[in-house]
Design a protein around this motif. Structure first.
Motif, PDB file in Angstrom:
ATOM      1  N   LYS A  28     -12.861 -20.686  41.550  1.00  0.00           N
ATOM      2  CA  LYS A  28     -12.899 -21.878  42.075  1.00  0.00           C
ATOM      3  C   LYS A  28     -12.005 -23.001  40.887  1.00  0.00           C
ATOM      4  O   LYS A  28     -11.790 -22.462  39.738  1.00  0.00           O
ATOM      5  N   SER A  29     -11.398 -24.182  41.238  1.00  0.00           N
ATOM      6  CA  SER A  29     -10.658 -24.729  40.591  1.00  0.00           C
ATOM      7  C   SER A  29     -11.378 -25.340  39.111  1.00  0.00           C
ATOM      8  O   SER A  29     -10.664 -25.452  38.316  1.00  0.00           O
ATOM      9  N   ASP A  30     -12.711 -25.279  39.376  1.00  0.00           N
ATOM     10  CA  ASP A  30     -13.439 -25.644  37.981  1.00  0.00           C
ATOM     11  C   ASP A  30     -13.107 -24.579  36.897  1.00  0.00           C
ATOM     12  O   ASP A  30     -13.128 -25.077  35.606  1.00  0.00           O
ATOM     13  N   LYS A  31     -12.884 -23.467  37.140  1.00  0.00           N
ATOM     14  CA  LYS A  31     -12.577 -22.503  36.039  1.00  0.00           C
ATOM     15  C   LYS A  31     -11.297 -23.085  35.398  1.00  0.00           C
ATOM     16  O   LYS A  31     -11.287 -23.055  33.979  1.00  0.00           O
ATOM     17  N   ILE A  32     -10.246 -23.396  36.029  1.00  0.00           N
ATOM     18  CA  ILE A  32      -9.018 -23.906  35.350  1.00  0.00           C
ATOM     19  C   ILE A  32      -9.212 -24.987  34.424  1.00  0.00           C
ATOM     20  O   ILE A  32      -8.638 -25.093  33.470  1.00  0.00           O
ATOM     21  N   ILE A  33      -9.654 -25.819  35.208  1.00  0.00           N
ATOM     22  CA  ILE A  33     -10.370 -27.287  34.402  1.00  0.00           C
ATOM     23  C   ILE A  33     -11.118 -26.955  33.141  1.00  0.00           C
ATOM     24  O   ILE A  33     -10.777 -27.385  31.978  1.00  0.00           O
ATOM     25  N   LYS A  34     -12.024 -25.966  33.084  1.00  0.00           N
ATOM     26  CA  LYS A  34     -13.093 -25.607  32.397  1.00  0.00           C
ATOM     27  C   LYS A  34     -12.032 -24.974  30.997  1.00  0.00           C
ATOM     28  O   LYS A  34     -12.341 -25.339  29.767  1.00  0.00           O
ATOM     29  N   LYS A  35     -11.043 -24.153  31.470  1.00  0.00           N
ATOM     30  CA  LYS A  35     -10.267 -23.428  30.285  1.00  0.00           C
ATOM     31  C   LYS A  35      -9.284 -24.620  29.633  1.00  0.00           C
ATOM     32  O   LYS A  35      -9.065 -24.588  28.528  1.00  0.00           O
ATOM     33  N   ILE A  36      -8.754 -25.613  30.494  1.00  0.00           N
ATOM     34  CA  ILE A  36      -8.017 -26.568  29.914  1.00  0.00           C
ATOM     35  C   ILE A  36      -8.790 -27.387  28.748  1.00  0.00           C
ATOM     36  O   ILE A  36      -8.305 -27.842  27.692  1.00  0.00           O
ATOM     37  N   PHE A  37     -10.255 -27.774  29.355  1.00  0.00           N
ATOM     38  CA  PHE A  37     -10.995 -28.333  28.142  1.00  0.00           C
ATOM     39  C   PHE A  37     -11.362 -27.771  27.075  1.00  0.00           C
ATOM     40  O   PHE A  37     -11.488 -27.999  25.906  1.00  0.00           O
ATOM     41  N   GLU A  38     -11.658 -26.320  27.460  1.00  0.00           N
ATOM     42  CA  GLU A  38     -11.872 -25.498  26.076  1.00  0.00           C
ATOM     43  C   GLU A  38     -10.467 -25.663  25.196  1.00  0.00           C
ATOM     44  O   GLU A  38     -10.803 -25.644  23.886  1.00  0.00           O
ATOM     45  N   GLU A  39      -9.485 -25.508  25.630  1.00  0.00           N
ATOM     46  CA  GLU A  39      -8.215 -25.439  24.867  1.00  0.00           C
ATOM     47  C   GLU A  39      -8.010 -26.818  24.094  1.00  0.00           C
ATOM     48  O   GLU A  39      -7.495 -26.723  22.901  1.00  0.00           O
ATOM     49  N   MET A  40      -8.495 -27.972  24.926  1.00  0.00           N
ATOM     50  CA  MET A  40      -8.294 -29.222  24.183  1.00  0.00           C
ATOM     51  C   MET A  40      -9.223 -29.309  23.004  1.00  0.00           C
ATOM     52  O   MET A  40      -8.623 -29.957  21.993  1.00  0.00           O
ATOM     53  N   ILE A  41     -10.255 -28.639  23.096  1.00  0.00           N
ATOM     54  CA  ILE A  41     -11.234 -28.676  21.979  1.00  0.00           C
ATOM     55  C   ILE A  41     -10.527 -27.774  21.036  1.00  0.00           C
ATOM     56  O   ILE A  41     -10.731 -28.301  19.674  1.00  0.00           O
ATOM     57  N   GLU A  42     -10.149 -26.739  21.207  1.00  0.00           N
ATOM     58  CA  GLU A  42      -9.362 -25.969  20.172  1.00  0.00           C
ATOM     59  C   GLU A  42      -8.500 -26.540  19.588  1.00  0.00           C
ATOM     60  O   GLU A  42      -8.216 -26.714  18.261  1.00  0.00           O
ATOM     61  N   ILE A  43      -7.627 -27.075  20.369  1.00  0.00           N
ATOM     62  CA  ILE A  43      -6.456 -27.924  19.849  1.00  0.00           C
ATOM     63  C   ILE A  43      -7.002 -29.191  18.728  1.00  0.00           C
ATOM     64  O   ILE A  43      -6.341 -29.341  17.767  1.00  0.00           O
ATOM     65  N   PHE A  44      -7.915 -29.767  19.215  1.00  0.00           N
ATOM     66  CA  PHE A  44      -8.443 -30.666  18.371  1.00  0.00           C
ATOM     67  C   PHE A  44      -8.969 -30.252  17.212  1.00  0.00           C
ATOM     68  O   PHE A  44      -8.557 -30.853  16.191  1.00  0.00           O
ATOM     69  N   ILE A  45      -9.744 -29.238  17.122  1.00  0.00           N
ATOM     70  CA  ILE A  45     -10.337 -28.603  15.780  1.00  0.00           C
ATOM     71  C   ILE A  45      -9.178 -28.063  15.124  1.00  0.00           C
ATOM     72  O   ILE A  45      -9.053 -28.243  13.712  1.00  0.00           O
ATOM     73  N   ILE A  46      -8.236 -27.361  15.656  1.00  0.00           N
ATOM     74  CA  ILE A  46      -7.100 -26.922  14.663  1.00  0.00           C
ATOM     75  C   ILE A  46      -6.201 -28.096  14.308  1.00  0.00           C
ATOM     76  O   ILE A  46      -5.706 -28.004  13.260  1.00  0.00           O
ATOM     77  N   PHE A  47      -6.041 -28.970  15.063  1.00  0.00           N
ATOM     78  CA  PHE A  47      -5.074 -30.238  14.506  1.00  0.00           C
ATOM     79  C   PHE A  47      -5.824 -30.743  13.380  1.00  0.00           C
ATOM     80  O   PHE A  47      -5.142 -31.109  12.568  1.00  0.00           O
ATOM     81  N   LYS A  48      -7.209 -30.978  13.516  1.00  0.00           N
ATOM     82  CA  LYS A  48      -7.716 -31.525  12.250  1.00  0.00           C
ATOM     83  C   LYS A  48      -7.501 -30.661  11.027  1.00  0.00           C
ATOM     84  O   LYS A  48      -7.413 -31.054   9.995  1.00  0.00           O
ATOM     85  N   ASN A  49      -7.685 -29.280  11.253  1.00  0.00           N
ATOM     86  CA  ASN A  49      -7.393 -28.373  10.024  1.00  0.00           C
ATOM     87  C   ASN A  49      -6.084 -28.503   9.864  1.00  0.00           C
ATOM     88  O   ASN A  49      -5.759 -28.481   8.296  1.00  0.00           O
ATOM     89  N   TYR A  50      -4.986 -28.490  10.632  1.00  0.00           N
ATOM     90  CA  TYR A  50      -3.469 -28.715  10.365  1.00  0.00           C
ATOM     91  C   TYR A  50      -3.278 -29.962   9.424  1.00  0.00           C
ATOM     92  O   TYR A  50      -2.414 -30.149   8.399  1.00  0.00           O
TER      93      TYR A  50
END
Length: 109
Positions: A28-50
């Motif tokens: 379902k399209s929800d899977k793609i959206i879920k993956k995008i949100f997961e990646e955004m969270i990861e980007i946020f955490i890594i950006f804060k570390n960077y």
């Protein structure tokens, strides 16, 4: 370059029967959206570390996560049959307008 990446993923979808991309797109399209949100969270955490510690390792991890989000956004384009030319036209339209004017026009629609 983005156009080439979209074409490569599209070709692999046709040629490789067990590709990860195909698996995600069959869900379902929800899977793609879920993956995008997961990646955004990861980007946020890594950006804060960077931001806190600007070293090559943190920068490398930030780049990896940005590439991941590009990948899932490309899958979102493919899933919704959005062509790269449509994205390109919108980017050109926005380059012509100021950010403020573009937002004002959005509110009129």
């Amino acid at each position: 370059m983005l156009f080439n990446i979209i074409n490569i993923i599209s070709k692999k979808l046709k040629l490789v029967s067990n590709s990860y991309s195909k698996k995600i797109l069959k869900e379902k399209s929800d899977k793609i959206i879920k993956k995008i949100f997961e990646e955004m969270i990861e980007i946020f955490i890594i950006f804060k570390n960077y931001e806190f510690n600007k070293n090559c390792k943190n920068k490398y991890f930030l780049i990896k996560e940005i590439v991941d989000i590009f990948y899932y956004l490309i899958l979102l384009l493919i899933y919704n049959n959005i062509k790269f030319i449509q994205i390109k036209k919108e980017l050109i339209r926005r380059m012509i307008l100021s950010g403020t004017k573009e937002k004002q026009l959005r509110n009129l629609n």
